[in-house]
Design a protein around this motif. Structure first.
Motif, PDB file in Angstrom:
ATOM      1  N   SER A  17     -10.097 -42.981 -13.849  1.00  0.00           N
ATOM      2  CA  SER A  17      -8.879 -43.664 -14.836  1.00  0.00           C
ATOM      3  C   SER A  17      -8.785 -45.113 -14.656  1.00  0.00           C
ATOM      4  CB  SER A  17      -7.483 -43.169 -13.885  1.00  0.00           C
ATOM      5  OG  SER A  17      -7.486 -43.812 -12.598  1.00  0.00           O
ATOM      6  N   ILE A  18      -9.678 -45.589 -13.594  1.00  0.00           N
ATOM      7  CA  ILE A  18     -10.047 -47.242 -13.575  1.00  0.00           C
ATOM      8  C   ILE A  18     -10.731 -47.839 -14.680  1.00  0.00           C
ATOM      9  CG2 ILE A  18     -10.968 -48.956 -11.921  1.00  0.00           C
ATOM     10  CD1 ILE A  18     -10.633 -46.969  -9.827  1.00  0.00           C
ATOM     11  N   LYS A  19     -11.478 -47.024 -15.379  1.00  0.00           N
ATOM     12  CA  LYS A  19     -12.124 -47.413 -16.676  1.00  0.00           C
ATOM     13  C   LYS A  19     -13.064 -48.589 -16.396  1.00  0.00           C
ATOM     14  CE  LYS A  19      -8.741 -45.821 -19.535  1.00  0.00           C
ATOM     15  NZ  LYS A  19      -9.172 -44.554 -19.706  1.00  0.00           N
ATOM     16  N   LYS A  20     -13.919 -48.494 -15.195  1.00  0.00           N
ATOM     17  CA  LYS A  20     -14.867 -49.370 -14.718  1.00  0.00           C
ATOM     18  C   LYS A  20     -16.028 -48.630 -13.876  1.00  0.00           C
ATOM     19  CE  LYS A  20     -13.967 -52.847 -12.170  1.00  0.00           C
ATOM     20  NZ  LYS A  20     -13.356 -53.991 -11.345  1.00  0.00           N
ATOM     21  N   ASN A  21     -16.992 -49.040 -13.770  1.00  0.00           N
ATOM     22  CA  ASN A  21     -18.040 -48.734 -12.882  1.00  0.00           C
ATOM     23  C   ASN A  21     -17.692 -49.065 -11.208  1.00  0.00           C
ATOM     24  OD1 ASN A  21     -19.662 -47.698 -14.782  1.00  0.00           O
ATOM     25  ND2 ASN A  21     -20.793 -49.589 -15.023  1.00  0.00           N
ATOM     26  N   ILE A  22     -17.143 -48.068 -10.574  1.00  0.00           N
ATOM     27  CA  ILE A  22     -16.491 -48.045  -9.581  1.00  0.00           C
ATOM     28  C   ILE A  22     -17.048 -46.993  -8.298  1.00  0.00           C
ATOM     29  CG2 ILE A  22     -14.699 -46.656  -9.801  1.00  0.00           C
ATOM     30  CD1 ILE A  22     -13.965 -49.961  -8.091  1.00  0.00           C
ATOM     31  N   ALA A  23     -17.462 -47.437  -6.905  1.00  0.00           N
ATOM     32  CA  ALA A  23     -17.633 -46.549  -5.996  1.00  0.00           C
ATOM     33  C   ALA A  23     -16.746 -46.684  -4.956  1.00  0.00           C
ATOM     34  CB  ALA A  23     -19.139 -46.679  -5.412  1.00  0.00           C
ATOM     35  N   ILE A  24     -16.294 -45.417  -4.240  1.00  0.00           N
ATOM     36  CA  ILE A  24     -15.653 -45.541  -2.929  1.00  0.00           C
ATOM     37  C   ILE A  24     -16.234 -44.655  -1.839  1.00  0.00           C
ATOM     38  CG2 ILE A  24     -13.244 -45.765  -4.000  1.00  0.00           C
ATOM     39  CD1 ILE A  24     -13.011 -42.537  -3.749  1.00  0.00           C
ATOM     40  N   GLN A  25     -16.169 -45.310  -0.997  1.00  0.00           N
ATOM     41  CA  GLN A  25     -16.711 -44.714   0.270  1.00  0.00           C
ATOM     42  C   GLN A  25     -16.009 -44.367   1.728  1.00  0.00           C
ATOM     43  OE1 GLN A  25     -19.637 -47.932   0.608  1.00  0.00           O
ATOM     44  NE2 GLN A  25     -21.302 -46.682   0.174  1.00  0.00           N
ATOM     45  N   GLY A  26     -16.132 -43.262   2.345  1.00  0.00           N
ATOM     46  CA  GLY A  26     -15.316 -42.735   3.331  1.00  0.00           C
ATOM     47  C   GLY A  26     -15.960 -41.849   4.329  1.00  0.00           C
TER      48      GLY A  26
ATOM     49  N   LYS B  89     -20.402 -44.278 -12.633  1.00  0.00           N
ATOM     50  CA  LYS B  89     -21.334 -45.172 -13.338  1.00  0.00           C
ATOM     51  C   LYS B  89     -21.600 -45.037 -14.635  1.00  0.00           C
ATOM     52  CE  LYS B  89     -25.215 -48.472 -12.536  1.00  0.00           C
ATOM     53  NZ  LYS B  89     -25.878 -48.043 -13.973  1.00  0.00           N
ATOM     54  N   ASP B  90     -21.520 -45.666 -15.701  1.00  0.00           N
ATOM     55  CA  ASP B  90     -21.863 -45.378 -16.876  1.00  0.00           C
ATOM     56  C   ASP B  90     -21.265 -43.953 -17.457  1.00  0.00           C
ATOM     57  OD1 ASP B  90     -22.846 -47.792 -17.288  1.00  0.00           O
ATOM     58  OD2 ASP B  90     -24.783 -47.036 -16.620  1.00  0.00           O
ATOM     59  N   ASN B  91     -20.092 -43.768 -17.006  1.00  0.00           N
ATOM     60  CA  ASN B  91     -19.201 -42.459 -17.467  1.00  0.00           C
ATOM     61  C   ASN B  91     -20.029 -41.149 -16.749  1.00  0.00           C
ATOM     62  OD1 ASN B  91     -17.028 -41.352 -19.027  1.00  0.00           O
ATOM     63  ND2 ASN B  91     -18.613 -40.277 -20.476  1.00  0.00           N
ATOM     64  N   GLU B  92     -20.853 -41.349 -15.810  1.00  0.00           N
ATOM     65  CA  GLU B  92     -21.259 -40.133 -14.819  1.00  0.00           C
ATOM     66  C   GLU B  92     -20.567 -40.158 -13.673  1.00  0.00           C
ATOM     67  OE1 GLU B  92     -25.172 -38.731 -12.754  1.00  0.00           O
ATOM     68  OE2 GLU B  92     -25.232 -40.364 -13.984  1.00  0.00           O
ATOM     69  N   PHE B  93     -20.066 -39.245 -13.103  1.00  0.00           N
ATOM     70  CA  PHE B  93     -19.562 -39.057 -11.928  1.00  0.00           C
ATOM     71  C   PHE B  93     -20.538 -38.550 -10.743  1.00  0.00           C
ATOM     72  CE2 PHE B  93     -17.264 -36.268  -8.692  1.00  0.00           C
ATOM     73  CZ  PHE B  93     -16.591 -37.196  -7.935  1.00  0.00           C
TER      74      PHE B  93
ATOM     75  N   ILE C 277     -19.296 -51.718  -8.942  1.00  0.00           N
ATOM     76  CA  ILE C 277     -20.700 -51.621  -8.986  1.00  0.00           C
ATOM     77  C   ILE C 277     -21.288 -52.644  -9.979  1.00  0.00           C
ATOM     78  CG2 ILE C 277     -22.589 -50.168 -10.210  1.00  0.00           C
ATOM     79  CD1 ILE C 277     -20.774 -47.542  -9.050  1.00  0.00           C
ATOM     80  N   ASP C 278     -20.552 -53.047 -10.817  1.00  0.00           N
ATOM     81  CA  ASP C 278     -21.175 -53.827 -11.960  1.00  0.00           C
ATOM     82  C   ASP C 278     -21.426 -55.481 -11.275  1.00  0.00           C
ATOM     83  OD1 ASP C 278     -21.329 -52.050 -14.067  1.00  0.00           O
ATOM     84  OD2 ASP C 278     -19.319 -52.450 -14.623  1.00  0.00           O
ATOM     85  N   ARG C 279     -20.305 -55.766 -10.436  1.00  0.00           N
ATOM     86  CA  ARG C 279     -20.344 -57.030  -9.899  1.00  0.00           C
ATOM     87  C   ARG C 279     -21.135 -57.003  -8.622  1.00  0.00           C
ATOM     88  NH1 ARG C 279     -14.274 -58.677  -9.500  1.00  0.00           N
ATOM     89  NH2 ARG C 279     -15.077 -60.627  -8.559  1.00  0.00           N
ATOM     90  N   PHE C 280     -21.590 -55.858  -8.105  1.00  0.00           N
ATOM     91  CA  PHE C 280     -22.172 -55.548  -6.916  1.00  0.00           C
ATOM     92  C   PHE C 280     -21.677 -56.219  -5.687  1.00  0.00           C
ATOM     93  CE2 PHE C 280     -25.839 -55.209  -3.863  1.00  0.00           C
ATOM     94  CZ  PHE C 280     -26.105 -53.843  -4.062  1.00  0.00           C
ATOM     95  N   GLU C 281     -20.510 -55.954  -5.568  1.00  0.00           N
ATOM     96  CA  GLU C 281     -19.647 -56.462  -4.503  1.00  0.00           C
ATOM     97  C   GLU C 281     -18.549 -55.595  -4.168  1.00  0.00           C
ATOM     98  OE1 GLU C 281     -18.462 -60.485  -5.891  1.00  0.00           O
ATOM     99  OE2 GLU C 281     -16.595 -59.740  -6.793  1.00  0.00           O
ATOM    100  N   TYR C 282     -18.030 -55.701  -2.854  1.00  0.00           N
ATOM    101  CA  TYR C 282     -16.899 -54.846  -2.081  1.00  0.00           C
ATOM    102  C   TYR C 282     -15.580 -55.691  -2.569  1.00  0.00           C
ATOM    103  CZ  TYR C 282     -20.175 -52.277   0.791  1.00  0.00           C
ATOM    104  OH  TYR C 282     -21.318 -51.528   1.153  1.00  0.00           O
ATOM    105  N   LEU C 283     -14.652 -54.865  -2.779  1.00  0.00           N
ATOM    106  CA  LEU C 283     -13.464 -55.367  -2.637  1.00  0.00           C
ATOM    107  C   LEU C 283     -12.774 -55.780  -1.481  1.00  0.00           C
ATOM    108  CD1 LEU C 283     -13.577 -53.853  -5.668  1.00  0.00           C
ATOM    109  CD2 LEU C 283     -11.185 -52.947  -5.302  1.00  0.00           C
ATOM    110  N   PRO C 284     -12.153 -56.971  -1.721  1.00  0.00           N
ATOM    111  CA  PRO C 284     -11.421 -57.610  -0.450  1.00  0.00           C
ATOM    112  C   PRO C 284     -10.362 -56.656  -0.084  1.00  0.00           C
ATOM    113  CG  PRO C 284     -11.004 -59.140  -2.391  1.00  0.00           C
ATOM    114  CD  PRO C 284     -11.875 -58.122  -2.860  1.00  0.00           C
ATOM    115  N   TYR C 285      -9.827 -56.863   1.210  1.00  0.00           N
ATOM    116  CA  TYR C 285      -9.060 -56.157   1.652  1.00  0.00           C
ATOM    117  C   TYR C 285      -7.779 -55.627   0.922  1.00  0.00           C
ATOM    118  CZ  TYR C 285      -5.787 -54.424   5.500  1.00  0.00           C
ATOM    119  OH  TYR C 285      -4.857 -53.782   6.204  1.00  0.00           O
TER     120      TYR C 285
END
Length: 338
Positions: free
Chosen positions: A206-215, A170-174, A242-250
């Motif tokens: 590499s995605i160049k967007k604010n993103i989170a993955i959970q596992g 998020k905002d270039n921070e891991f 993160i920016d859209r505050f929503e999970y990616l669909p399947y």
């Protein structure tokens, strides 16, 4: 906050083959053993879920050998999940109402297994507010949700018994998080070690967007490594914009994980029409693991192909309202005493 103890109605009572003193009761979507004749169908009782830690009171003395914890057990062949108590255990000033949460009134807390040092890590701060925590609700309390979404196209993944992990940019921070905390980098910490081994930071950047993955972090030294793995790894089950505050669909989730070359949780059923039947869903969860085929899976997680948010689920389960829930394998709970 999970409703561990509440006032609920006895939905049904059924005999248990070969048992004269006990019978099977259904409360919400749970099945449990009660003394024969103690309740009638339609009666209200105080129902305490599994994982409840009860206080040291005379009424709960019988739980002392179990550390005051309610677990899944089997009695005369019948799986029993939870305990019903008469309304008389409540303070006199409480007016019994169906679905009333009495967890705090009775001093009940949730059992939490101890966390080893290599998983706890050095705390950087609280879990980020811009990412939902991973917390699936058990199907047994979601009858209204099943009523509403019956027939919806879903997928079924294996629920892995490990430690929840979140990785984000998020905002270039891991960032790296356990279930409840963000963690500083530490050579001894398993969350960070796996992140470096799988090159997660570079892949997310590499995605160049604010993103989170959970596992789920799994492997040696984690939850007794029931799946008998060598080393440690993470299996991803969520991707969150993160920016859209929503999970990616399947399908978007699958495409992203393939692009990032990251392992996901096993998919047990790719196209499942949601059944309005709690007992059938629990039976579906009573299976062996796809990772280690001679051990019981912990259970399953069910989600729609297209993400859905619903206030109904938020009310029923006190979570974010995401239509996503779990069914835990009762055989797994009995075998491992979870």
């Amino acid at each position: 906050m999970r409703k561990l103890a509440s006032i609920q109605r006895i939905k049904s009572l059924e005999p248990i083959e070969g048992a004269d003193a006990i019978e099977k009761a259904t409360v919400l979507g749970w099945q449990l053993v009660v003394k024969k004749g103690e309740y009638q169908v339609g009666d209200l009782a105080v129902y305490c879920e599994i994982d409840s830690l009860l206080p040291d009171r005379p009424e709960f003395e019988f739980l002392k050998p179990r550390g005051m914890r309610i677990r899944t057990i089997r009695l005369r062949g019948q799986v029993s999940q939870g305990i019903c108590f008469p309304l008389t255990i409540l303070p006199d000033h409480i007016t019994p109402e169906e679905d009333l949460d009495v967890t705090e009134i009775l001093g009940i807390t949730k059992y939490e297994p101890p966390i080893p040092a290599y998983l706890s890590g050095k705390v950087k701060g609280k879990f980020p507010s811009f990412i939902p925590k991973t917390d699936e609700t058990r199907v047994q309390i979601l009858q209204k949700v099943l009523d509403k979404y019956q027939g919806v196209s879903c997928y079924v993944s294996e629920k892995l018994d490990g430690s929840s992990a979140t990785y984000f940019v998020k905002d270039n921070e891991f960032g790296v998080c356990s279930r409840n905390m963000e963690l500083y980098e530490d050579d001894e910490n398993s969350f960070w070690k796996v992140a470096r081994e799988l090159n997660i930071e570079e892949k997310l950047r590499s995605i160049k967007k604010n993103i989170a993955i959970q596992g789920e972090l799994i492997g040696e030294g984690i939850q007794d490594n029931k799946l008998r793995l060598r080393g440690q790894t993470v299996r991803i089950f969520n991707a969150f914009d993160i920016d859209r505050f929503e999970y990616l669909p399947y399908q978007e989730f699958l495409d992203l994980m393939e692009k990032l070359d990251l392992p996901i949780v096993p998919i047990m059923e790719a196209d499942y029409k949601l059944e309005n039947d709690i007992e059938a869903i629990v039976k579906k969860a009573t299976v062996k693991s796809l990772i280690c085929k001679d051990v019981w899976a912990e259970g399953i997680v069910i989600r729609p192909h297209l993400e859905k948010m619903d206030l109904l689920l938020s009310i029923e389960s006190f979570n974010t309202g995401r239509v996503s829930f779990k069914a835990i394998n009762p055989e797994f709970l009995i075998k491992y005493g979870e």
